[in-house]
Write a protein that holds these residues in place. Sequence first.
Motif, PDB file in Angstrom:
ATOM      1  N   THR A 254      35.948 -25.941 -54.466  1.00 62.94           N
ATOM      2  CA  THR A 254      34.612 -25.372 -54.314  1.00 62.94           C
ATOM      3  C   THR A 254      34.183 -24.597 -55.556  1.00 62.94           C
ATOM      4  OG1 THR A 254      34.993 -25.208 -51.926  1.00 62.94           O
ATOM      5  CG2 THR A 254      33.143 -23.968 -52.803  1.00 62.94           C
ATOM      6  N   SER A 255      35.131 -23.906 -56.192  1.00 65.13           N
ATOM      7  CA  SER A 255      34.798 -23.126 -57.392  1.00 65.13           C
ATOM      8  C   SER A 255      34.798 -23.979 -58.659  1.00 65.13           C
ATOM      9  CB  SER A 255      35.792 -21.978 -57.575  1.00 65.13           C
ATOM     10  OG  SER A 255      37.062 -22.467 -57.953  1.00 65.13           O
ATOM     11  N   LYS A 256      35.112 -25.264 -58.497  1.00 64.93           N
ATOM     12  CA  LYS A 256      35.182 -26.196 -59.630  1.00 64.93           C
ATOM     13  C   LYS A 256      36.184 -25.717 -60.679  1.00 64.93           C
ATOM     14  CE  LYS A 256      30.442 -27.670 -58.857  1.00 64.93           C
ATOM     15  NZ  LYS A 256      29.819 -26.676 -57.999  1.00 64.93           N
ATOM     16  N   GLY A 257      37.306 -25.149 -60.173  1.00 69.48           N
ATOM     17  CA  GLY A 257      38.381 -24.725 -61.059  1.00 69.48           C
ATOM     18  C   GLY A 257      38.222 -23.349 -61.668  1.00 69.48           C
TER      19      GLY A 257
ATOM     20  N   LEU B 200      34.028 -17.713 -56.940  1.00 73.42           N
ATOM     21  CA  LEU B 200      32.943 -18.476 -56.330  1.00 73.42           C
ATOM     22  C   LEU B 200      31.638 -17.725 -56.584  1.00 73.42           C
ATOM     23  CD1 LEU B 200      34.599 -19.076 -52.841  1.00 73.42           C
ATOM     24  CD2 LEU B 200      34.245 -20.809 -54.598  1.00 73.42           C
ATOM     25  N   ASN B 201      30.622 -18.433 -57.067  1.00 71.27           N
ATOM     26  CA  ASN B 201      29.318 -17.790 -57.199  1.00 71.27           C
ATOM     27  C   ASN B 201      28.620 -17.837 -55.836  1.00 71.27           C
ATOM     28  OD1 ASN B 201      27.974 -20.314 -56.894  1.00 71.27           O
ATOM     29  ND2 ASN B 201      27.991 -20.670 -59.099  1.00 71.27           N
ATOM     30  N   LYS B 202      27.427 -17.322 -55.767  1.00 69.17           N
ATOM     31  CA  LYS B 202      26.690 -17.227 -54.504  1.00 69.17           C
ATOM     32  C   LYS B 202      26.544 -18.591 -53.829  1.00 69.17           C
ATOM     33  CE  LYS B 202      22.191 -15.694 -52.783  1.00 69.17           C
ATOM     34  NZ  LYS B 202      20.943 -15.007 -53.122  1.00 69.17           N
ATOM     35  N   LYS B 203      26.108 -19.576 -54.587  1.00 75.59           N
ATOM     36  CA  LYS B 203      25.875 -20.919 -54.043  1.00 75.59           C
ATOM     37  C   LYS B 203      27.187 -21.567 -53.572  1.00 75.59           C
ATOM     38  CE  LYS B 203      23.672 -25.288 -55.308  1.00 75.59           C
ATOM     39  NZ  LYS B 203      22.958 -26.016 -56.366  1.00 75.59           N
TER      40      LYS B 203
ATOM     41  N   LEU C 193      32.801  -8.588 -49.012  1.00 78.09           N
ATOM     42  CA  LEU C 193      34.074  -9.028 -49.586  1.00 78.09           C
ATOM     43  C   LEU C 193      34.224  -8.653 -51.057  1.00 78.09           C
ATOM     44  CD1 LEU C 193      34.197 -12.653 -48.140  1.00 78.09           C
ATOM     45  CD2 LEU C 193      35.663 -10.746 -47.463  1.00 78.09           C
ATOM     46  N   ASP C 194      33.108  -8.477 -51.728  1.00 80.16           N
ATOM     47  CA  ASP C 194      33.083  -8.299 -53.185  1.00 80.16           C
ATOM     48  C   ASP C 194      33.545  -6.894 -53.592  1.00 80.16           C
ATOM     49  OD1 ASP C 194      32.626  -8.625 -55.884  1.00 80.16           O
ATOM     50  OD2 ASP C 194      30.436  -8.676 -55.707  1.00 80.16           O
TER      51      ASP C 194
ATOM     52  N   GLY D  42      29.414  -9.620 -57.941  1.00 79.03           N
ATOM     53  CA  GLY D  42      28.499 -10.631 -57.436  1.00 79.03           C
ATOM     54  C   GLY D  42      29.155 -11.959 -57.141  1.00 79.03           C
ATOM     55  N   LYS D  43      30.464 -12.028 -57.301  1.00 74.36           N
ATOM     56  CA  LYS D  43      31.215 -13.260 -57.068  1.00 74.36           C
ATOM     57  C   LYS D  43      32.356 -12.971 -56.095  1.00 74.36           C
ATOM     58  CE  LYS D  43      30.308 -14.644 -61.802  1.00 74.36           C
ATOM     59  NZ  LYS D  43      30.904 -14.869 -63.110  1.00 74.36           N
ATOM     60  N   VAL D  44      32.958 -14.037 -55.573  1.00 82.08           N
ATOM     61  CA  VAL D  44      34.098 -13.898 -54.672  1.00 82.08           C
ATOM     62  C   VAL D  44      35.329 -14.478 -55.364  1.00 82.08           C
ATOM     63  CG1 VAL D  44      35.068 -14.553 -52.431  1.00 82.08           C
ATOM     64  CG2 VAL D  44      32.634 -14.009 -52.620  1.00 82.08           C
TER      65      VAL D  44
END
Length: 91
Positions: free
Chosen positions: A15-18, A22-25, A55-56, A61-63
């Motif tokens: 999902t995070s593309k490596g 993880l960004n918002k989307k 969670l942040d 602004g990211k997970v």
Amino acid sequence: MEAAIKTLVTTFISTSKGKENLNKKEFQKLVSNQLGSIMEDTDSTSAVEELKRGLDDNNDGKVSFAEYLTLIGYVATSLSQSKSGSSADAS
């Protein structure tokens, strides 16, 4: 259990593309696609944004992966309690 751990890791990485976060989307996509059947309001952008803010821990602004694992812990605990009929306050 080994397969479950591998799934958690590969789902995050995919999902995070490596990337490390993880960004918002990406977080919205992960929650909607992977947790929609066991969590409420996963299609609500505002509900998922509120979840992300909770969670942040470092407020970037990211997970991160560690923050994602916190979510998994909450969901697993909630699911366990509902399956066993117990509550967090029960001894």
